[in-house]
Design a protein around this motif. Structure first.
Motif, PDB file in Angstrom:
ATOM      1  N   PHE A 157       0.835  -1.216   0.000  1.00  0.00           N
ATOM      2  CA  PHE A 157       0.000   0.000   0.000  1.00  0.00           C
ATOM      3  C   PHE A 157       0.866   1.262   0.000  1.00  0.00           C
ATOM      4  O   PHE A 157       0.623   2.202  -0.771  1.00  0.00           O
ATOM      5  CB  PHE A 157      -0.915  -0.008   1.232  1.00  0.00           C
ATOM      6  N   LEU A 158       1.892   1.290   0.841  1.00  0.00           N
ATOM      7  CA  LEU A 158       2.763   2.470   0.922  1.00  0.00           C
ATOM      8  C   LEU A 158       3.500   2.713  -0.388  1.00  0.00           C
ATOM      9  O   LEU A 158       3.680   3.856  -0.820  1.00  0.00           O
ATOM     10  CB  LEU A 158       3.761   2.304   2.064  1.00  0.00           C
ATOM     11  N   LEU A 159       3.939   1.621  -1.026  1.00  0.00           N
ATOM     12  CA  LEU A 159       4.650   1.785  -2.290  1.00  0.00           C
ATOM     13  C   LEU A 159       3.725   2.285  -3.398  1.00  0.00           C
ATOM     14  O   LEU A 159       4.150   3.010  -4.296  1.00  0.00           O
ATOM     15  CB  LEU A 159       5.305   0.473  -2.703  1.00  0.00           C
ATOM     16  N   ARG A 160       2.461   1.895  -3.330  1.00  0.00           N
ATOM     17  CA  ARG A 160       1.491   2.424  -4.295  1.00  0.00           C
ATOM     18  C   ARG A 160       1.318   3.949  -4.112  1.00  0.00           C
ATOM     19  O   ARG A 160       1.275   4.699  -5.082  1.00  0.00           O
ATOM     20  CB  ARG A 160       0.141   1.728  -4.124  1.00  0.00           C
ATOM     21  N   ILE A 161       1.226   4.374  -2.853  1.00  0.00           N
ATOM     22  CA  ILE A 161       1.105   5.806  -2.569  1.00  0.00           C
ATOM     23  C   ILE A 161       2.353   6.544  -3.024  1.00  0.00           C
ATOM     24  O   ILE A 161       2.295   7.649  -3.582  1.00  0.00           O
ATOM     25  CB  ILE A 161       0.854   6.045  -1.067  1.00  0.00           C
ATOM     26  N   LYS A 162       3.518   5.917  -2.793  1.00  0.00           N
ATOM     27  CA  LYS A 162       4.780   6.527  -3.196  1.00  0.00           C
ATOM     28  C   LYS A 162       4.828   6.733  -4.716  1.00  0.00           C
ATOM     29  O   LYS A 162       5.265   7.779  -5.205  1.00  0.00           O
ATOM     30  CB  LYS A 162       5.953   5.652  -2.759  1.00  0.00           C
ATOM     31  N   GLU A 163       4.372   5.733  -5.453  1.00  0.00           N
ATOM     32  CA  GLU A 163       4.371   5.849  -6.908  1.00  0.00           C
ATOM     33  C   GLU A 163       3.412   6.940  -7.373  1.00  0.00           C
ATOM     34  O   GLU A 163       3.684   7.661  -8.328  1.00  0.00           O
ATOM     35  CB  GLU A 163       3.980   4.506  -7.535  1.00  0.00           C
ATOM     36  N   PHE A 164       2.281   7.077  -6.655  1.00  0.00           N
ATOM     37  CA  PHE A 164       1.325   8.134  -6.992  1.00  0.00           C
ATOM     38  C   PHE A 164       1.954   9.512  -6.763  1.00  0.00           C
ATOM     39  O   PHE A 164       1.839  10.418  -7.600  1.00  0.00           O
ATOM     40  CB  PHE A 164       0.051   7.994  -6.151  1.00  0.00           C
ATOM     41  N   ALA A 165       2.661   9.671  -5.631  1.00  0.00           N
ATOM     42  CA  ALA A 165       3.350  10.933  -5.337  1.00  0.00           C
ATOM     43  C   ALA A 165       4.428  11.208  -6.379  1.00  0.00           C
ATOM     44  O   ALA A 165       4.649  12.359  -6.789  1.00  0.00           O
ATOM     45  CB  ALA A 165       3.961  10.883  -3.938  1.00  0.00           C
ATOM     46  N   PHE A 166       5.096  10.137  -6.811  1.00  0.00           N
ATOM     47  CA  PHE A 166       6.134  10.230  -7.844  1.00  0.00           C
ATOM     48  C   PHE A 166       5.533  10.789  -9.146  1.00  0.00           C
ATOM     49  O   PHE A 166       6.085  11.688  -9.776  1.00  0.00           O
ATOM     50  CB  PHE A 166       6.718   8.819  -8.046  1.00  0.00           C
ATOM     51  N   LEU A 167       4.355  10.274  -9.522  1.00  0.00           N
ATOM     52  CA  LEU A 167       3.693  10.730 -10.744  1.00  0.00           C
ATOM     53  C   LEU A 167       3.192  12.170 -10.603  1.00  0.00           C
ATOM     54  O   LEU A 167       3.225  12.945 -11.570  1.00  0.00           O
ATOM     55  CB  LEU A 167       2.522   9.801 -11.086  1.00  0.00           C
ATOM     56  N   ILE A 168       2.716  12.536  -9.407  1.00  0.00           N
ATOM     57  CA  ILE A 168       2.276  13.910  -9.162  1.00  0.00           C
ATOM     58  C   ILE A 168       3.416  14.881  -9.443  1.00  0.00           C
ATOM     59  O   ILE A 168       3.243  15.905 -10.112  1.00  0.00           O
ATOM     60  CB  ILE A 168       1.785  14.081  -7.703  1.00  0.00           C
ATOM     61  N   PHE A 169       4.599  14.556  -8.918  1.00  0.00           N
ATOM     62  CA  PHE A 169       5.756  15.433  -9.091  1.00  0.00           C
ATOM     63  C   PHE A 169       6.058  15.638 -10.573  1.00  0.00           C
ATOM     64  O   PHE A 169       6.220  16.767 -11.040  1.00  0.00           O
ATOM     65  CB  PHE A 169       6.974  14.836  -8.379  1.00  0.00           C
ATOM     66  N   TYR A 170       6.126  14.560 -11.326  1.00  0.00           N
ATOM     67  CA  TYR A 170       6.467  14.659 -12.744  1.00  0.00           C
ATOM     68  C   TYR A 170       5.375  15.354 -13.545  1.00  0.00           C
ATOM     69  O   TYR A 170       5.653  16.139 -14.458  1.00  0.00           O
ATOM     70  CB  TYR A 170       6.744  13.271 -13.325  1.00  0.00           C
ATOM     71  N   PHE A 171       4.127  15.073 -13.202  1.00  0.00           N
ATOM     72  CA  PHE A 171       3.014  15.692 -13.921  1.00  0.00           C
ATOM     73  C   PHE A 171       3.020  17.204 -13.727  1.00  0.00           C
ATOM     74  O   PHE A 171       2.912  17.978 -14.697  1.00  0.00           O
ATOM     75  CB  PHE A 171       1.682  15.105 -13.423  1.00  0.00           C
ATOM     76  N   TYR A 172       3.197  17.653 -12.492  1.00  0.00           N
ATOM     77  CA  TYR A 172       3.099  19.082 -12.214  1.00  0.00           C
ATOM     78  C   TYR A 172       4.344  19.860 -12.612  1.00  0.00           C
ATOM     79  O   TYR A 172       4.260  21.067 -12.852  1.00  0.00           O
ATOM     80  CB  TYR A 172       2.740  19.328 -10.746  1.00  0.00           C
ATOM     81  N   ILE A 173       5.488  19.214 -12.692  1.00  0.00           N
ATOM     82  CA  ILE A 173       6.648  19.950 -13.186  1.00  0.00           C
ATOM     83  C   ILE A 173       6.504  20.211 -14.693  1.00  0.00           C
ATOM     84  O   ILE A 173       6.956  21.234 -15.211  1.00  0.00           O
ATOM     85  CB  ILE A 173       7.975  19.211 -12.876  1.00  0.00           C
ATOM     86  N   VAL A 174       5.808  19.300 -15.402  1.00  0.00           N
ATOM     87  CA  VAL A 174       5.499  19.536 -16.819  1.00  0.00           C
ATOM     88  C   VAL A 174       4.513  20.707 -16.938  1.00  0.00           C
ATOM     89  O   VAL A 174       4.685  21.613 -17.759  1.00  0.00           O
ATOM     90  CB  VAL A 174       4.911  18.271 -17.478  1.00  0.00           C
ATOM     91  N   VAL A 175       3.478  20.680 -16.085  1.00  0.00           N
ATOM     92  CA  VAL A 175       2.489  21.765 -16.088  1.00  0.00           C
ATOM     93  C   VAL A 175       3.156  23.095 -15.739  1.00  0.00           C
ATOM     94  O   VAL A 175       2.862  24.132 -16.345  1.00  0.00           O
ATOM     95  CB  VAL A 175       1.349  21.459 -15.088  1.00  0.00           C
ATOM     96  N   TYR A 176       4.077  23.044 -14.774  1.00  0.00           N
ATOM     97  CA  TYR A 176       4.790  24.252 -14.353  1.00  0.00           C
ATOM     98  C   TYR A 176       5.555  24.866 -15.527  1.00  0.00           C
ATOM     99  O   TYR A 176       5.517  26.074 -15.754  1.00  0.00           O
ATOM    100  CB  TYR A 176       5.748  23.896 -13.216  1.00  0.00           C
ATOM    101  N   LYS A 177       6.240  24.026 -16.277  1.00  0.00           N
ATOM    102  CA  LYS A 177       7.029  24.510 -17.414  1.00  0.00           C
ATOM    103  C   LYS A 177       6.106  25.140 -18.467  1.00  0.00           C
ATOM    104  O   LYS A 177       6.432  26.174 -19.057  1.00  0.00           O
ATOM    105  CB  LYS A 177       7.791  23.333 -18.019  1.00  0.00           C
TER     106      LYS A 177
END
Length: 482
Positions: free
Chosen positions: A74-94
């Motif tokens: 469960f924790l690793l699933r949450i970690k992967e979700f947080a990982f995707l959030i970071f990458y998604f929003y840095i693209v949006v930021y750019k």
């Protein structure tokens, strides 16, 4: 399973958590600019913190308990979700940084803010659910990492989405060349390098290193792009407050001065008129007439300054009441006939028959608007005609008045039309003529039209005349219930 490696990773994650917590504390407790970039950056900070916390807890549980515990999955699933959030929003930021240089960006964003929020919320919810429920088979690697031995839906989802985000970021990076402020180019170049390095590192190496690099990206952004000089902002705020105080002091002075000047000016006008009427000497009469004209011009200037001062200070209010529009128009017609005097100008009036007998609105300010336009027409017309046209478009309870003042005066060139409503602005041709004026009349007129929620339009040709069109909405009063 090498527990020493797990212990090392726990130590690294603990240090990263302390570092990121301190960075987040500094960022969230200081005063930040309320813009789109900051909102995205806040989500990136939260995503990085969530990734570190879930990874750290998973490692602690792993070293002290069964490695295949459901809580670890469960924790690793949450970690992967947080990982995707970071990458998604840095693209949006750019993308936001690239688009924000366009003048209409904020206007479009504010117009579609709710739609953007809904779209992003849906993306986040779907991603979270997929991260949470897609099948994931975990085992222990030769070192200590928990990983998937076979291709499974969760791994496929993470891989494809991560690949899509990386490609998107690369495309946005290429498109952003020449579209980012100079002061942000170097920081973004460093972030771009880190982004692609940690992208490969996330796929081919230990995710602890990738987490470290993501923290580094957040840190670089904090000290370069997302940490505006609040001292400069505070200085600008202080300068703004001082300017407002100076403006208020100026307004108070002008208001006081205008009131003090009007009393003696009215006395000068009155006494000069008496001398003009009672004197038997032609020379004295002419001198008295000149004094009256000069005093009236000066009085017009004082009244104009007082009016514009009140408008700028928002002290002019809408005073609405029932009134007879035809009676008001007749009063304006009689007033302007006196103003025309001996000039060879024909005043042509045309009031539409369907104008209601009783309207509800700000009669006094409407009179001021129309009076200014008619006076302006007389001032700049030596001969010919002035058309005073009033049309009405009625609905159930509203009357859309269209007031047109057209003259055959000197007119102006099309490129000077925007200057007509500027305070104290007189056209060069007026400055060289014997026509008196302050340049306040039309500025006041425009402000009053805006105050009443109407519109004013100008059409003019040099040497052929000018047409002013004002549209105002008034409420129709049912005379049966008066």
């Amino acid at each position: 399973m090498d527990r020493s490696i797990i212990s090392t990773n726990i130590g690294m994650l603990s240090v990263l958590l302390i570092f990121m917590s301190f960075l987040a504390f500094m960022y969230f407790t200081k005063k930040n600019m309320d813009n789109i970039e900051n909102k995205i950056y806040k989500i990136m900070i939260i995503g990085a913190l969530l990734e570190i916390i879930t990874g750290l807890i998973a490692r602690i549980i792993q070293i002290n308990g069964p490695v295949d515990a459901p809580i670890i999955t469960f924790l690793l699933r949450i970690k992967e979700f947080a990982f995707l959030i970071f990458y998604f929003y840095i693209v949006v930021y750019k993308i936001v940084i690239m688009k924000s240089r366009k003048k209409d960006f904020l206007e479009k964003y504010n117009k579609n803010k709710k739609k953007v929020f809904i779209v992003f919320s849906v993306i986040m919810i779907i991603s979270f659910l997929l991260c949470l429920f897609l099948p994931m088979k975990l085992t222990i690697s030769e070192i200590e990492n928990i990983y998937e031995t076979d291709v499974c839906p969760a791994m496929l989802f993470f891989g494809l989405l991560f690949l899509f985000l990386t490609i998107t970021y690369a495309i946005v990076t290429l498109l952003s060349i020449g579209k980012i402020e100079k002061k942000k180019i170097i920081p973004f170049l460093v972030i771009d390098i880190c982004y692609f390095v940690l992208s490969f590192d996330s796929i081919f190496s230990n995710y602890i290193t990738a987490t470290l690099q993501r923290v580094l990206v957040v840190f670089i952004m904090y000290h370069t792009i997302e940490n505006p000089d609040m001292k400069l902002v505070n200085e600008m705020e202080l300068a703004k407050n001082q300017a407002e105080k100076s403006n208020n002091a100026k307004s108070d002075f002008l208001s006081s001065m205008s009131h003090e000047l009007r009393t003696p000016l009215n006395a000068i006008v009155g006494l000069s008129q008496m001398i003009e009427e009672e004197s038997n000497q032609e020379e004295v009469k002419n001198d008295a007439k000149d004094i009256v004209v000069a005093s009236e011009n000066l009085l017009e200037l004082v009244n104009g300054i007082l009016d514009i001062n009140k408008l700028e200070a928002n002290e002019v209010e809408r005073v609405e009441k029932n009134y007879n529009p035809i009676q008001m128009l007749n009063e304006l017609e009689n007033m302007i006939k006196i103003r025309i005097g001996d000039k060879p100008i024909e005043l042509r009036t045309n009031y539409q028959d369907n104008i209601p007998n009783t309207l509800y609105g700000d009669k006094d300010n409407i009179k001021r608007i129309v009076s200014n336009l008619l006076t302006n027409a007389v001032k700049y017309t030596e001969s010919g005609y002035i058309d005073f046209i009033v049309e009405s478009t009625n609905t159930k309870d509203k009357c859309n008045l269209k007031i047109v003042v057209k003259d055959t005066g000197r007119g102006i060139s099309e490129d000077r039309i925007p200057d007509l409503f500027t305070k104290f602005n007189r056209l060069e041709s007026d400055k060289d003529s014997d026509i008196s004026g302050t340049g306040l009349g039309l500025a006041i007129t425009k402000s009053l039209v805006d105050l009443l929620g109407g519109k004013i339009q100008v059409e003019s040709k040099l040497g052929e005349g000018t047409t002013f069109t004002v549209t105002l909405t008034q409420i129709i009063v049912n005379e049966e219930i008066l």
